[in-house]
Scaffold this motif. Structure first.
Motif, mmCIF file in Angstrom:
data_model
loop_
_atom_site.group_PDB
_atom_site.id
_atom_site.type_symbol
_atom_site.label_atom_id
_atom_site.label_comp_id
_atom_site.label_asym_id
_atom_site.label_seq_id
_atom_site.Cartn_x
_atom_site.Cartn_y
_atom_site.Cartn_z
ATOM 1 N N LEU A 1 0.836 -1.215 -0.059
ATOM 2 C CA LEU A 1 -0.048 0.042 -0.041
ATOM 3 C C LEU A 1 0.901 1.293 -0.198
ATOM 4 O O LEU A 1 0.545 2.229 -0.749
ATOM 5 N N LEU A 2 1.946 1.153 0.744
ATOM 6 C CA LEU A 2 2.950 2.439 0.762
ATOM 7 C C LEU A 2 3.637 2.593 -0.350
ATOM 8 O O LEU A 2 3.600 3.869 -0.907
ATOM 9 N N LEU A 3 3.782 1.535 -1.409
ATOM 10 C CA LEU A 3 4.716 1.834 -2.570
ATOM 11 C C LEU A 3 3.510 1.888 -3.756
ATOM 12 O O LEU A 3 4.030 1.759 -4.902
ATOM 13 N N ASN A 4 2.197 1.556 -3.365
ATOM 14 C CA ASN A 4 1.050 1.949 -4.382
ATOM 15 C C ASN A 4 1.186 0.836 -5.382
ATOM 16 O O ASN A 4 0.851 0.646 -6.510
ATOM 17 N N ILE A 5 1.745 -0.503 -4.835
ATOM 18 C CA ILE A 5 1.713 -1.789 -5.495
ATOM 19 C C ILE A 5 0.275 -2.374 -5.370
ATOM 20 O O ILE A 5 -0.299 -2.492 -4.396
ATOM 21 N N ASN B 1 10.921 -1.600 9.397
ATOM 22 C CA ASN B 1 10.804 -2.768 10.211
ATOM 23 C C ASN B 1 10.849 -2.396 11.448
ATOM 24 O O ASN B 1 11.610 -1.463 11.967
ATOM 25 N N GLY B 2 9.963 -3.038 12.328
ATOM 26 C CA GLY B 2 10.168 -2.581 13.832
ATOM 27 C C GLY B 2 8.847 -1.629 14.389
ATOM 28 O O GLY B 2 8.853 -1.516 15.456
ATOM 29 N N GLN B 3 8.570 -0.869 13.389
ATOM 30 C CA GLN B 3 7.610 0.089 13.512
ATOM 31 C C GLN B 3 6.032 -0.222 13.400
ATOM 32 O O GLN B 3 5.638 -0.764 12.698
ATOM 33 N N LYS B 4 5.452 0.332 14.492
ATOM 34 C CA LYS B 4 3.908 0.091 14.487
ATOM 35 C C LYS B 4 3.156 1.205 13.930
ATOM 36 O O LYS B 4 4.030 2.308 13.382
ATOM 37 N N PHE B 5 2.015 1.262 13.497
ATOM 38 C CA PHE B 5 1.475 2.557 12.905
ATOM 39 C C PHE B 5 1.721 3.829 13.734
ATOM 40 O O PHE B 5 2.030 4.654 12.777
ATOM 41 N N ASP B 6 1.522 4.100 14.795
ATOM 42 C CA ASP B 6 1.856 5.273 15.374
ATOM 43 C C ASP B 6 3.323 5.451 15.619
ATOM 44 O O ASP B 6 3.564 6.804 15.984
ATOM 45 N N GLN B 7 4.240 4.703 15.231
ATOM 46 C CA GLN B 7 5.633 5.072 15.107
ATOM 47 C C GLN B 7 6.038 5.356 13.898
ATOM 48 O O GLN B 7 7.007 5.830 13.855
ATOM 49 N N LEU B 8 5.198 5.481 12.805
ATOM 50 C CA LEU B 8 5.722 5.688 11.432
ATOM 51 C C LEU B 8 5.962 7.102 11.371
ATOM 52 O O LEU B 8 5.409 7.931 12.165
ATOM 53 N N PRO B 9 7.015 7.751 10.738
ATOM 54 C CA PRO B 9 7.156 9.341 10.225
ATOM 55 C C PRO B 9 5.794 9.638 9.963
ATOM 56 O O PRO B 9 5.177 9.143 9.298
ATOM 57 N N PRO B 10 5.495 11.136 10.146
ATOM 58 C CA PRO B 10 4.406 11.585 9.697
ATOM 59 C C PRO B 10 4.091 11.391 8.511
ATOM 60 O O PRO B 10 2.874 11.335 8.060
ATOM 61 N N ASN B 11 5.184 11.750 7.464
ATOM 62 C CA ASN B 11 4.876 11.679 5.939
ATOM 63 C C ASN B 11 4.508 10.348 5.551
ATOM 64 O O ASN B 11 3.741 10.251 4.693
ATOM 65 N N VAL B 12 5.070 9.286 6.037
ATOM 66 C CA VAL B 12 4.794 7.866 5.810
ATOM 67 C C VAL B 12 3.094 7.643 6.177
ATOM 68 O O VAL B 12 2.490 7.043 5.344
ATOM 69 N N LYS B 13 3.112 7.943 7.535
ATOM 70 C CA LYS B 13 1.707 7.699 8.121
ATOM 71 C C LYS B 13 0.807 8.483 7.209
ATOM 72 O O LYS B 13 -0.611 7.696 6.897
ATOM 73 N N ASN B 14 0.797 9.661 6.807
ATOM 74 C CA ASN B 14 -0.248 10.334 6.121
ATOM 75 C C ASN B 14 -0.373 9.766 4.535
ATOM 76 O O ASN B 14 -1.427 9.611 3.986
ATOM 77 N N ARG B 15 0.781 9.472 4.037
ATOM 78 C CA ARG B 15 0.797 8.781 2.448
ATOM 79 C C ARG B 15 0.120 7.374 2.856
ATOM 80 O O ARG B 15 -0.827 7.243 1.919
ATOM 81 N N LEU B 16 0.094 6.735 3.609
ATOM 82 C CA LEU B 16 -0.452 5.300 4.092
ATOM 83 C C LEU B 16 -2.179 5.713 4.173
ATOM 84 O O LEU B 16 -2.928 4.924 3.393
ATOM 85 N N GLU B 17 -2.416 6.563 4.939
ATOM 86 C CA GLU B 17 -3.855 6.842 5.169
ATOM 87 C C GLU B 17 -4.610 7.444 4.081
ATOM 88 O O GLU B 17 -5.681 7.260 3.815
ATOM 89 N N MET B 18 -3.985 8.419 3.378
ATOM 90 C CA MET B 18 -4.627 9.343 2.321
ATOM 91 C C MET B 18 -4.067 9.216 1.118
ATOM 92 O O MET B 18 -4.940 9.712 0.267
ATOM 93 N N ASP B 19 -3.039 8.499 0.685
ATOM 94 C CA ASP B 19 -2.862 8.686 -0.538
ATOM 95 C C ASP B 19 -2.542 7.255 -0.966
ATOM 96 O O ASP B 19 -2.405 7.091 -2.289
ATOM 97 N N SER B 20 -2.878 6.102 -0.426
ATOM 98 C CA SER B 20 -3.074 4.762 -0.916
ATOM 99 C C SER B 20 -4.366 4.617 -1.762
ATOM 100 O O SER B 20 -5.337 5.402 -1.309
ATOM 101 N N GLN B 21 -4.230 3.643 -2.556
ATOM 102 C CA GLN B 21 -5.498 3.228 -3.395
ATOM 103 C C GLN B 21 -5.777 1.773 -3.274
ATOM 104 O O GLN B 21 -4.858 0.933 -3.793
ATOM 105 N N ILE B 22 -6.967 1.633 -2.932
ATOM 106 C CA ILE B 22 -7.418 0.198 -2.761
ATOM 107 C C ILE B 22 -8.756 -0.016 -3.563
ATOM 108 O O ILE B 22 -9.656 0.680 -3.245
ATOM 109 N N ASN B 23 -8.928 -0.873 -4.463
ATOM 110 C CA ASN B 23 -9.894 -0.846 -5.356
ATOM 111 C C ASN B 23 -10.880 -2.012 -4.601
ATOM 112 O O ASN B 23 -10.555 -3.044 -4.165
#
Length: 389
Positions: free
Chosen positions: A68-72, A122-144
């Protein structure tokens, strides 16, 4: 020249899928899943009654998040909806594991592991992700996500589920049974009876209860086999256990509400006596694996041989015959009764040469019929001797 008649479109329209396509982001789906757990209007339900047990490990879950983070693209999620209901819930037909992995990560239930591209995460939970990565996952991922309207035919939901899973990830025999013969009875067995039995040490020990057998519904199948053979007895010409399981589930599906409640009580009482009886024999005769060759040989088997349907069948029917013969009152047994009954069953098995399969199907009608006939004869002899004392 004769013209071909047009097809009657009634069945075609009844089973035709009306599909609506949507694209969601990670955050949106997790919010809808949360609504589904609360059974709120428009929520996504991960665990409709036909879905499998969750089997993804952390590595697989992490791979989904990395994709999801890589938009695969990940496979399309399929949902069902019945818009005729006052409260519309979206049942997951295909993709429940993917969605649950997302929801678990969003709720910090696991840390990312063994990522192959985004190794720094690796080793990070959701709340531990860098803000830009967390935002990318939450708002920029695309799931059909595609939703299928089942308002005109609720059976369409189950049909699509079976076809998806048979084609891509075949259902186990019992997983399929629980879709085909789903009913208030089968839901009671799955959600109530087995849950209660799993808290009993004697059930877990006898039926070899573990996570693997639980998840693939093998425990359910073995319990249905016990109940199915008790319900039908041996049916001439019917050699395979699936016949007895499916016949029992089909007949239970058709019970009226009143008969269903009576059947629940009957089955609970039956299993209480059945488990108590063989648990007592297990203790008295020091047999760890009741439904195996150890019952006769008293030699501990290995691996998958610790539970055999071929032994469950005659021991179920032996117990039923003992009850029928009123050899004992279940609440007033003494140790000698268990020992005598055990010896009678073993004597019958040995007389029929039961453990010497010799290439014959061990669940075949002829093989099992010969065994149970010898056991019944042995039990009758035991009762006659007891009566003459």
């Amino acid at each position: 020249m004769k013209h071909k008649q047009n097809m009657d479109l009634t069945e075609f329209n009844e089973w035709k899928c009306e599909v609506r396509k949507n694209v969601y982001q990670f955050g949106q789906l997790c919010s809808l899943i949360s609504d589904g757990y609360d059974r709120k209007h428009g929520g996504i339900v991960l665990d409709p009654d036909y879905q499998r047990e969750y089997k993804f490990g952390k590595k697989k879950e992490s791979s989904i998040i990395e994709s999801l983070l890589l938009n695969i693209p990940i496979p399309v999620i399929y949902l069902s909806k019945d818009t005729e209901q006052e409260k519309v819930l979206l049942n997951v037909i295909d993709g429940a594991h993917r969605l649950k992995a997302m929801y678990r990560f969003k709720n910090n239930e696991f840390a990312l592991t063994e990522l192959t591209k985004l190794k720094s995460l690796n080793g990070q939970k959701f709340d531990q992700l860098p803000p830009n990565v967390k935002n990318r996952l939450e708002m920029d991922s695309q799931i059909n996500v595609e939703s299928i309207d089942v308002s005109n035919n609720e059976e369409l939901e189950y049909e699509v589920f079976m076809r998806f899973n048979q084609a891509t990830n075949p259902l186990t025999r019992q997983e399929l049974n629980e879709v085909v013969y789903r009913s208030k009875f089968s839901l009671w067995i799955k959600d109530t009876l087995i849950q209660n039995l799993s808290k009993m040490c004697k059930f877990k020990k006898m039926f070899k209860y573990n996570d693997t057998r639980k998840k693939d519904k093998t425990i359910n199948y073995d319990l249905y086999a016990c109940l199915g053979y008790s319900y039908s007895g041996l049916v001439e010409g019917k050699n395979d256990t699936p016949y007895y399981v499916e016949r029992f589930m089909k007949d239970m599906k058709n019970l009226s509400e009143e008969k269903l409640e009576l059947k629940k009580v009957e089955i609970e009482n039956y299993l209480k006596g059945f488990l108590d009886f063989y648990n007592k024999i297990s203790i008295e005769e020091e047999i760890e694996n009741i439904f195996s060759k150890e019952f006769v040989t008293q030699i501990t088997p290995k691996g998958n041989h610790k539970f055999l349907i071929s032994f469950l069948i005659p021991l179920t029917l032996s117990y039923d015959y003992l009850i029928l013969k009123v050899f004992f009152e279940r609440d007033k047994l003494i140790e000698a009764d268990y020992h005598l009954a055990y010896k009678a069953i073993v004597r019958g098995m040995n007389s029929s040469k039961f453990i010497d399969f010799g290439g014959v199907s061990s669940t075949s009608y002829r093989f099992q019929k010969k065994c149970i006939d010898y056991i019944k004869e042995s039990i009758d002899q035991m009762i006659r001797r007891d009566t003459m004392k």
